[in-house]
Design a protein around this motif. Structure first.
Motif, mmCIF file in Angstrom:
data_model
loop_
_atom_site.group_PDB
_atom_site.id
_atom_site.type_symbol
_atom_site.label_atom_id
_atom_site.label_comp_id
_atom_site.label_asym_id
_atom_site.label_seq_id
_atom_site.Cartn_x
_atom_site.Cartn_y
_atom_site.Cartn_z
ATOM 1 N N ARG B 7 0.990 -1.389 0.133
ATOM 2 C CA ARG B 7 0.016 0.666 -0.149
ATOM 3 C C ARG B 7 0.809 1.191 -0.124
ATOM 4 N NH1 ARG B 7 -2.563 1.083 4.508
ATOM 5 N NH2 ARG B 7 -2.034 -0.681 5.453
ATOM 6 N N GLY B 8 0.238 2.380 -0.902
ATOM 7 C CA GLY B 8 0.933 3.586 -0.880
ATOM 8 C C GLY B 8 0.142 5.019 -1.622
ATOM 9 N N VAL B 9 0.619 6.178 -1.280
ATOM 10 C CA VAL B 9 0.343 7.025 -1.662
ATOM 11 C C VAL B 9 0.656 7.784 -2.508
ATOM 12 C CG1 VAL B 9 0.384 8.631 0.478
ATOM 13 C CG2 VAL B 9 -1.656 9.348 -0.770
ATOM 14 N N SER B 10 0.001 9.265 -3.216
ATOM 15 C CA SER B 10 0.705 9.674 -4.283
ATOM 16 C C SER B 10 0.415 10.840 -3.419
ATOM 17 C CB SER B 10 -0.279 9.774 -5.347
ATOM 18 O OG SER B 10 0.235 10.911 -6.190
ATOM 19 N N LEU B 11 1.622 11.594 -3.308
ATOM 20 C CA LEU B 11 1.292 12.579 -3.294
ATOM 21 C C LEU B 11 0.315 13.793 -3.624
ATOM 22 C CD1 LEU B 11 4.900 13.634 -1.336
ATOM 23 C CD2 LEU B 11 3.643 12.192 -0.135
ATOM 24 N N TYR B 12 0.298 13.128 -4.883
ATOM 25 C CA TYR B 12 -0.944 13.843 -4.929
ATOM 26 C C TYR B 12 -2.139 14.140 -4.665
ATOM 27 C CZ TYR B 12 -5.045 14.356 -9.070
ATOM 28 O OH TYR B 12 -5.780 14.974 -10.445
ATOM 29 N N SER B 13 -2.303 13.497 -3.578
ATOM 30 C CA SER B 13 -3.673 13.400 -2.995
ATOM 31 C C SER B 13 -3.829 14.617 -1.994
ATOM 32 C CB SER B 13 -3.791 11.728 -1.547
ATOM 33 O OG SER B 13 -3.472 11.258 -2.915
ATOM 34 N N PHE B 14 -2.698 15.380 -1.914
ATOM 35 C CA PHE B 14 -2.396 16.218 -0.585
ATOM 36 C C PHE B 14 -2.482 17.467 -1.320
ATOM 37 C CE2 PHE B 14 -0.737 12.151 0.612
ATOM 38 C CZ PHE B 14 -2.194 12.642 2.479
ATOM 39 N N GLN B 15 -2.762 17.568 -2.769
ATOM 40 C CA GLN B 15 -2.888 18.526 -3.435
ATOM 41 C C GLN B 15 -3.372 20.121 -2.518
ATOM 42 O OE1 GLN B 15 -5.472 18.783 -7.682
ATOM 43 N NE2 GLN B 15 -4.504 16.459 -7.334
ATOM 44 N N GLU B 16 -4.775 19.643 -2.406
ATOM 45 C CA GLU B 16 -5.551 20.875 -1.953
ATOM 46 C C GLU B 16 -4.311 21.288 -0.838
ATOM 47 O OE1 GLU B 16 -8.914 21.235 -2.906
ATOM 48 O OE2 GLU B 16 -9.233 23.375 -1.940
ATOM 49 N N ARG B 21 -0.640 25.837 1.384
ATOM 50 C CA ARG B 21 0.301 25.808 2.203
ATOM 51 C C ARG B 21 0.344 25.231 3.042
ATOM 52 N NH1 ARG B 21 1.902 25.515 -2.691
ATOM 53 N NH2 ARG B 21 3.520 28.408 -3.604
ATOM 54 N N THR B 22 -1.037 24.022 3.694
ATOM 55 C CA THR B 22 -1.581 23.971 5.304
ATOM 56 C C THR B 22 -0.063 22.718 4.693
ATOM 57 O OG1 THR B 22 -3.718 23.050 4.138
ATOM 58 C CG2 THR B 22 -3.395 25.198 4.530
ATOM 59 N N MET B 23 -0.140 22.194 4.582
ATOM 60 C CA MET B 23 0.833 20.825 4.214
ATOM 61 C C MET B 23 2.300 20.803 2.838
ATOM 62 S SD MET B 23 -2.006 17.691 4.329
ATOM 63 C CE MET B 23 -0.760 15.650 4.851
ATOM 64 N N THR B 24 3.647 20.259 3.981
ATOM 65 C CA THR B 24 4.490 19.954 3.397
ATOM 66 C C THR B 24 4.319 19.086 3.315
ATOM 67 O OG1 THR B 24 5.613 19.499 5.131
ATOM 68 C CG2 THR B 24 5.873 22.236 4.894
ATOM 69 N N VAL B 25 5.646 18.399 2.419
ATOM 70 C CA VAL B 25 6.082 16.582 1.632
ATOM 71 C C VAL B 25 6.110 16.587 3.191
ATOM 72 C CG1 VAL B 25 7.520 15.714 0.873
ATOM 73 C CG2 VAL B 25 6.726 17.424 -1.071
ATOM 74 N N ARG B 26 7.581 16.637 3.695
ATOM 75 C CA ARG B 26 7.142 16.540 5.061
ATOM 76 C C ARG B 26 5.899 15.796 5.806
ATOM 77 N NH1 ARG B 26 8.648 16.895 10.343
ATOM 78 N NH2 ARG B 26 9.688 15.612 11.933
ATOM 79 N N ASP B 27 4.594 17.006 6.126
ATOM 80 C CA ASP B 27 3.612 16.393 6.556
ATOM 81 C C ASP B 27 2.820 15.085 6.254
ATOM 82 O OD1 ASP B 27 4.044 18.340 7.943
ATOM 83 O OD2 ASP B 27 3.100 19.946 6.945
ATOM 84 N N ALA B 28 2.826 15.720 4.414
ATOM 85 C CA ALA B 28 2.270 14.282 3.429
ATOM 86 C C ALA B 28 3.280 12.599 4.058
ATOM 87 C CB ALA B 28 2.059 14.430 2.372
ATOM 88 N N VAL B 29 3.835 12.653 3.929
ATOM 89 C CA VAL B 29 4.767 11.550 4.406
ATOM 90 C C VAL B 29 4.274 10.963 5.895
ATOM 91 C CG1 VAL B 29 6.825 10.255 4.391
ATOM 92 C CG2 VAL B 29 6.843 12.146 2.966
ATOM 93 N N ALA B 30 4.156 11.756 6.890
ATOM 94 C CA ALA B 30 3.873 11.624 8.243
ATOM 95 C C ALA B 30 2.755 10.563 7.975
ATOM 96 C CB ALA B 30 4.283 13.037 8.988
#
Lengths: 130, 329
Positions: B7-16, B21-30
């Motif tokens: 299972r994985g996630v595309s960071l595309y999911s967090f584009q909003e 600017r309410t999340m960073t890449v690090r936040d999304a990976v967390a």
């Protein structure tokens, strides 16, 4: 997509140079889900109170780099990043009157995988900020 | 039957959230790590400022973040800007060079699979394949609605894959090819924008009955449809419904799955895509790769509702975990 966020609240203001009001500017975001090279930004049309700003009097600025709107097609080495607020400045002696303005921003983006131009249109009543 | 699916996630999911600017890449990976979605897919043109000039510092931070959260870089989504210059298309050689540039960056990011956007010509992938093979990465054509494995554009890719027989070429289907019911988030938005309920019903019912959606734009036009109504009819031709069993056809060339979803309901299912059957088919076919979440609902609700990509992705993974568990001994 993201049209809601295209016109950035609180960013419409007059531009004052050497004590004279030379025009106005507005913060604009791109309604797309990735950054895009500026050469693919075909138009950022700003219309205020029904009058479209002349493209040749419009300047586009991202992260400190300014370009004439009509020259973006040549800019292949700079991008408008995802969600980045660009400043669109229009030379307009005297600027805008204080108060509310009907602002429309219409963007045309050349997105290679799409058969028709991308972009979008946003419209909002915006108050001129000091 | 047990499975070998991750299972994985595309960071595309967090584009909003990236956009605002309410999340960073690090936040999304967390978030991904927390829900056990350990394989990370990235769209560099979305997540890396200054692309394609990516600093060593950014790359170092990326790998540090992966190490910190125990996640793995997996896939890299590239675009091919054939229309980069006004008035002319990139030449074939320029297109191949663009793909090679992405291969180089994928190697730096440690991602072994590259999403070749569906618009990539087969000849470009053919001529970029040796470079990818040398680099130890794969160029995987996204089979994205309204395309499918029997579409002439994809058949041309198949010819190239057959002729070249390179381990560097393959497919990554997008589960938006398997939209069984019209996404509710899309029809509800049309209603908010003033579409007449009877026109929306016509579009949704035609789609859900798997009827002739290609006649809808004309029909809606004849009914006096405005731009929103015609737009909805057009959307009905962009989603596609295929039997998930068609995945079996090219399963030996399928090395990644973009697990598109539009709406995870309160009941924990995807409203329009039959994930239960899809997971069963992937297991049956012996798919060995990642189900990479791609939340695409934000664009349909952001006009009226707060977007909570974290909640949607979390629900998506609870569902995937449950569906995969049925195949664990």
């Amino acid at each position: 997509m993201f049209e809601k966020y295209v016109i950035v609240p609180g960013t419409l203001r007059n531009v004052v140079e050497d004590g004279r009001t030379t025009g106005f500017e507005l913060g604009v975001r791109m309604p797309y889900y990735r950054g895009l090279g500026l050469s693919m930004v075909e138009d950022v049309a700003v219309t205020v109170d029904g009058v479209r700003a002349a493209p040749e009097r419009t300047t586009f600025t991202v992260h400190g780099n300014s370009y004439p709107l009509t020259g973006l097609g040549e800019v292949v080495e700079d991008r408008w990043e995802l969600g980045e607020v660009a400043t669109v400045a229009v030379a307009h002696p005297g600027g805008l009157a204080p108060g509310m303005h009907d602002v429309e921003v219409s963007q045309r983006l050349r997105i290679s995988y799409m058969p028709v131009p991308g972009g979008g249109r946003a419209r909002a009543a915006v108050e001129l900020s000091a | 039957m047990s499975h070998r699916i991750t299972r994985g996630v595309s960071l595309y999911s967090f584009q909003e959230e990236f956009f605002l600017r309410t999340m960073t890449v690090r936040d999304a990976v967390a978030v991904a790590a927390k829900i056990g979605a350990l394989d990370i897919e990235i769209i560099p043109e979305q997540s890396i400022p200054g692309f394609p000039h990516v600093s060593d510092e950014w790359v170092r931070d990326w790998h540090d973040t992966m190490a910190e959260f125990g996640t793995r870089p997996l896939a890299y989504d590239f675009f091919l800007d054939t229309l980069r210059h006004p008035g002319r298309r990139l030449t074939h050689d320029e297109q191949v060079a663009s793909v090679r540039r992405d291969v180089d960056l994928a190697v730096r990011l440690g991602t072994t699979k590259l999403r070749a956007i569906i618009s990539t010509p087969a000849e470009v992938l053919r001529d970029a394949a040796p470079y990818a093979e040398e680099a130890g990465v794969q160029l995987l054509l996204e089979v994205h609605a309204p395309f499918h494995y029997a579409h002439p554009w994809v058949l041309r890719h198949l010819e190239v894959m057959d002729a070249l027989d390179s381990p560097a070429l393959g497919f990554m289907p997008d589960l938006g090819c398997f939209v069984e019911r019209f996404p509710r988030v899309a029809s509800e938005r049309a209603l908010r924008e003033g579409a007449r309920p009877e026109v929306v019903d016509l579009v949704v019912k035609t789609y859900d009955d798997h009827g002739d959606v290609h006649g809808l734009m004309d029909t809606v036009n004849y009914l006096g449809g405005g731009p929103v109504e015609v737009g909805l009819a057009r959307q009905a031709t962009h989603y596609t419904w295929r039997d998930p069993r068609m995945l079996l056809e090219q399963i030996h060339r399928t090395h990644h799955v973009q697990a598109k979803f539009y709406e995870m309901t309160d009941e924990g299912t995807e409203y329009s895509i039959p994930y239960d059957r899809i997971v069963d088919v992937l297991v049956e076919g012996g798919f060995s790769g990642c189900l990479s979440s791609e939340y695409e609902g934000n664009r349909h609700i952001q006009d009226a509702h707060p977007v909570d990509s974290v909640e949607q992705v979390t629900r998506h993974h609870a569902m995937l975990e449950r569906l995969l568990a049925r195949h664990e001994n």
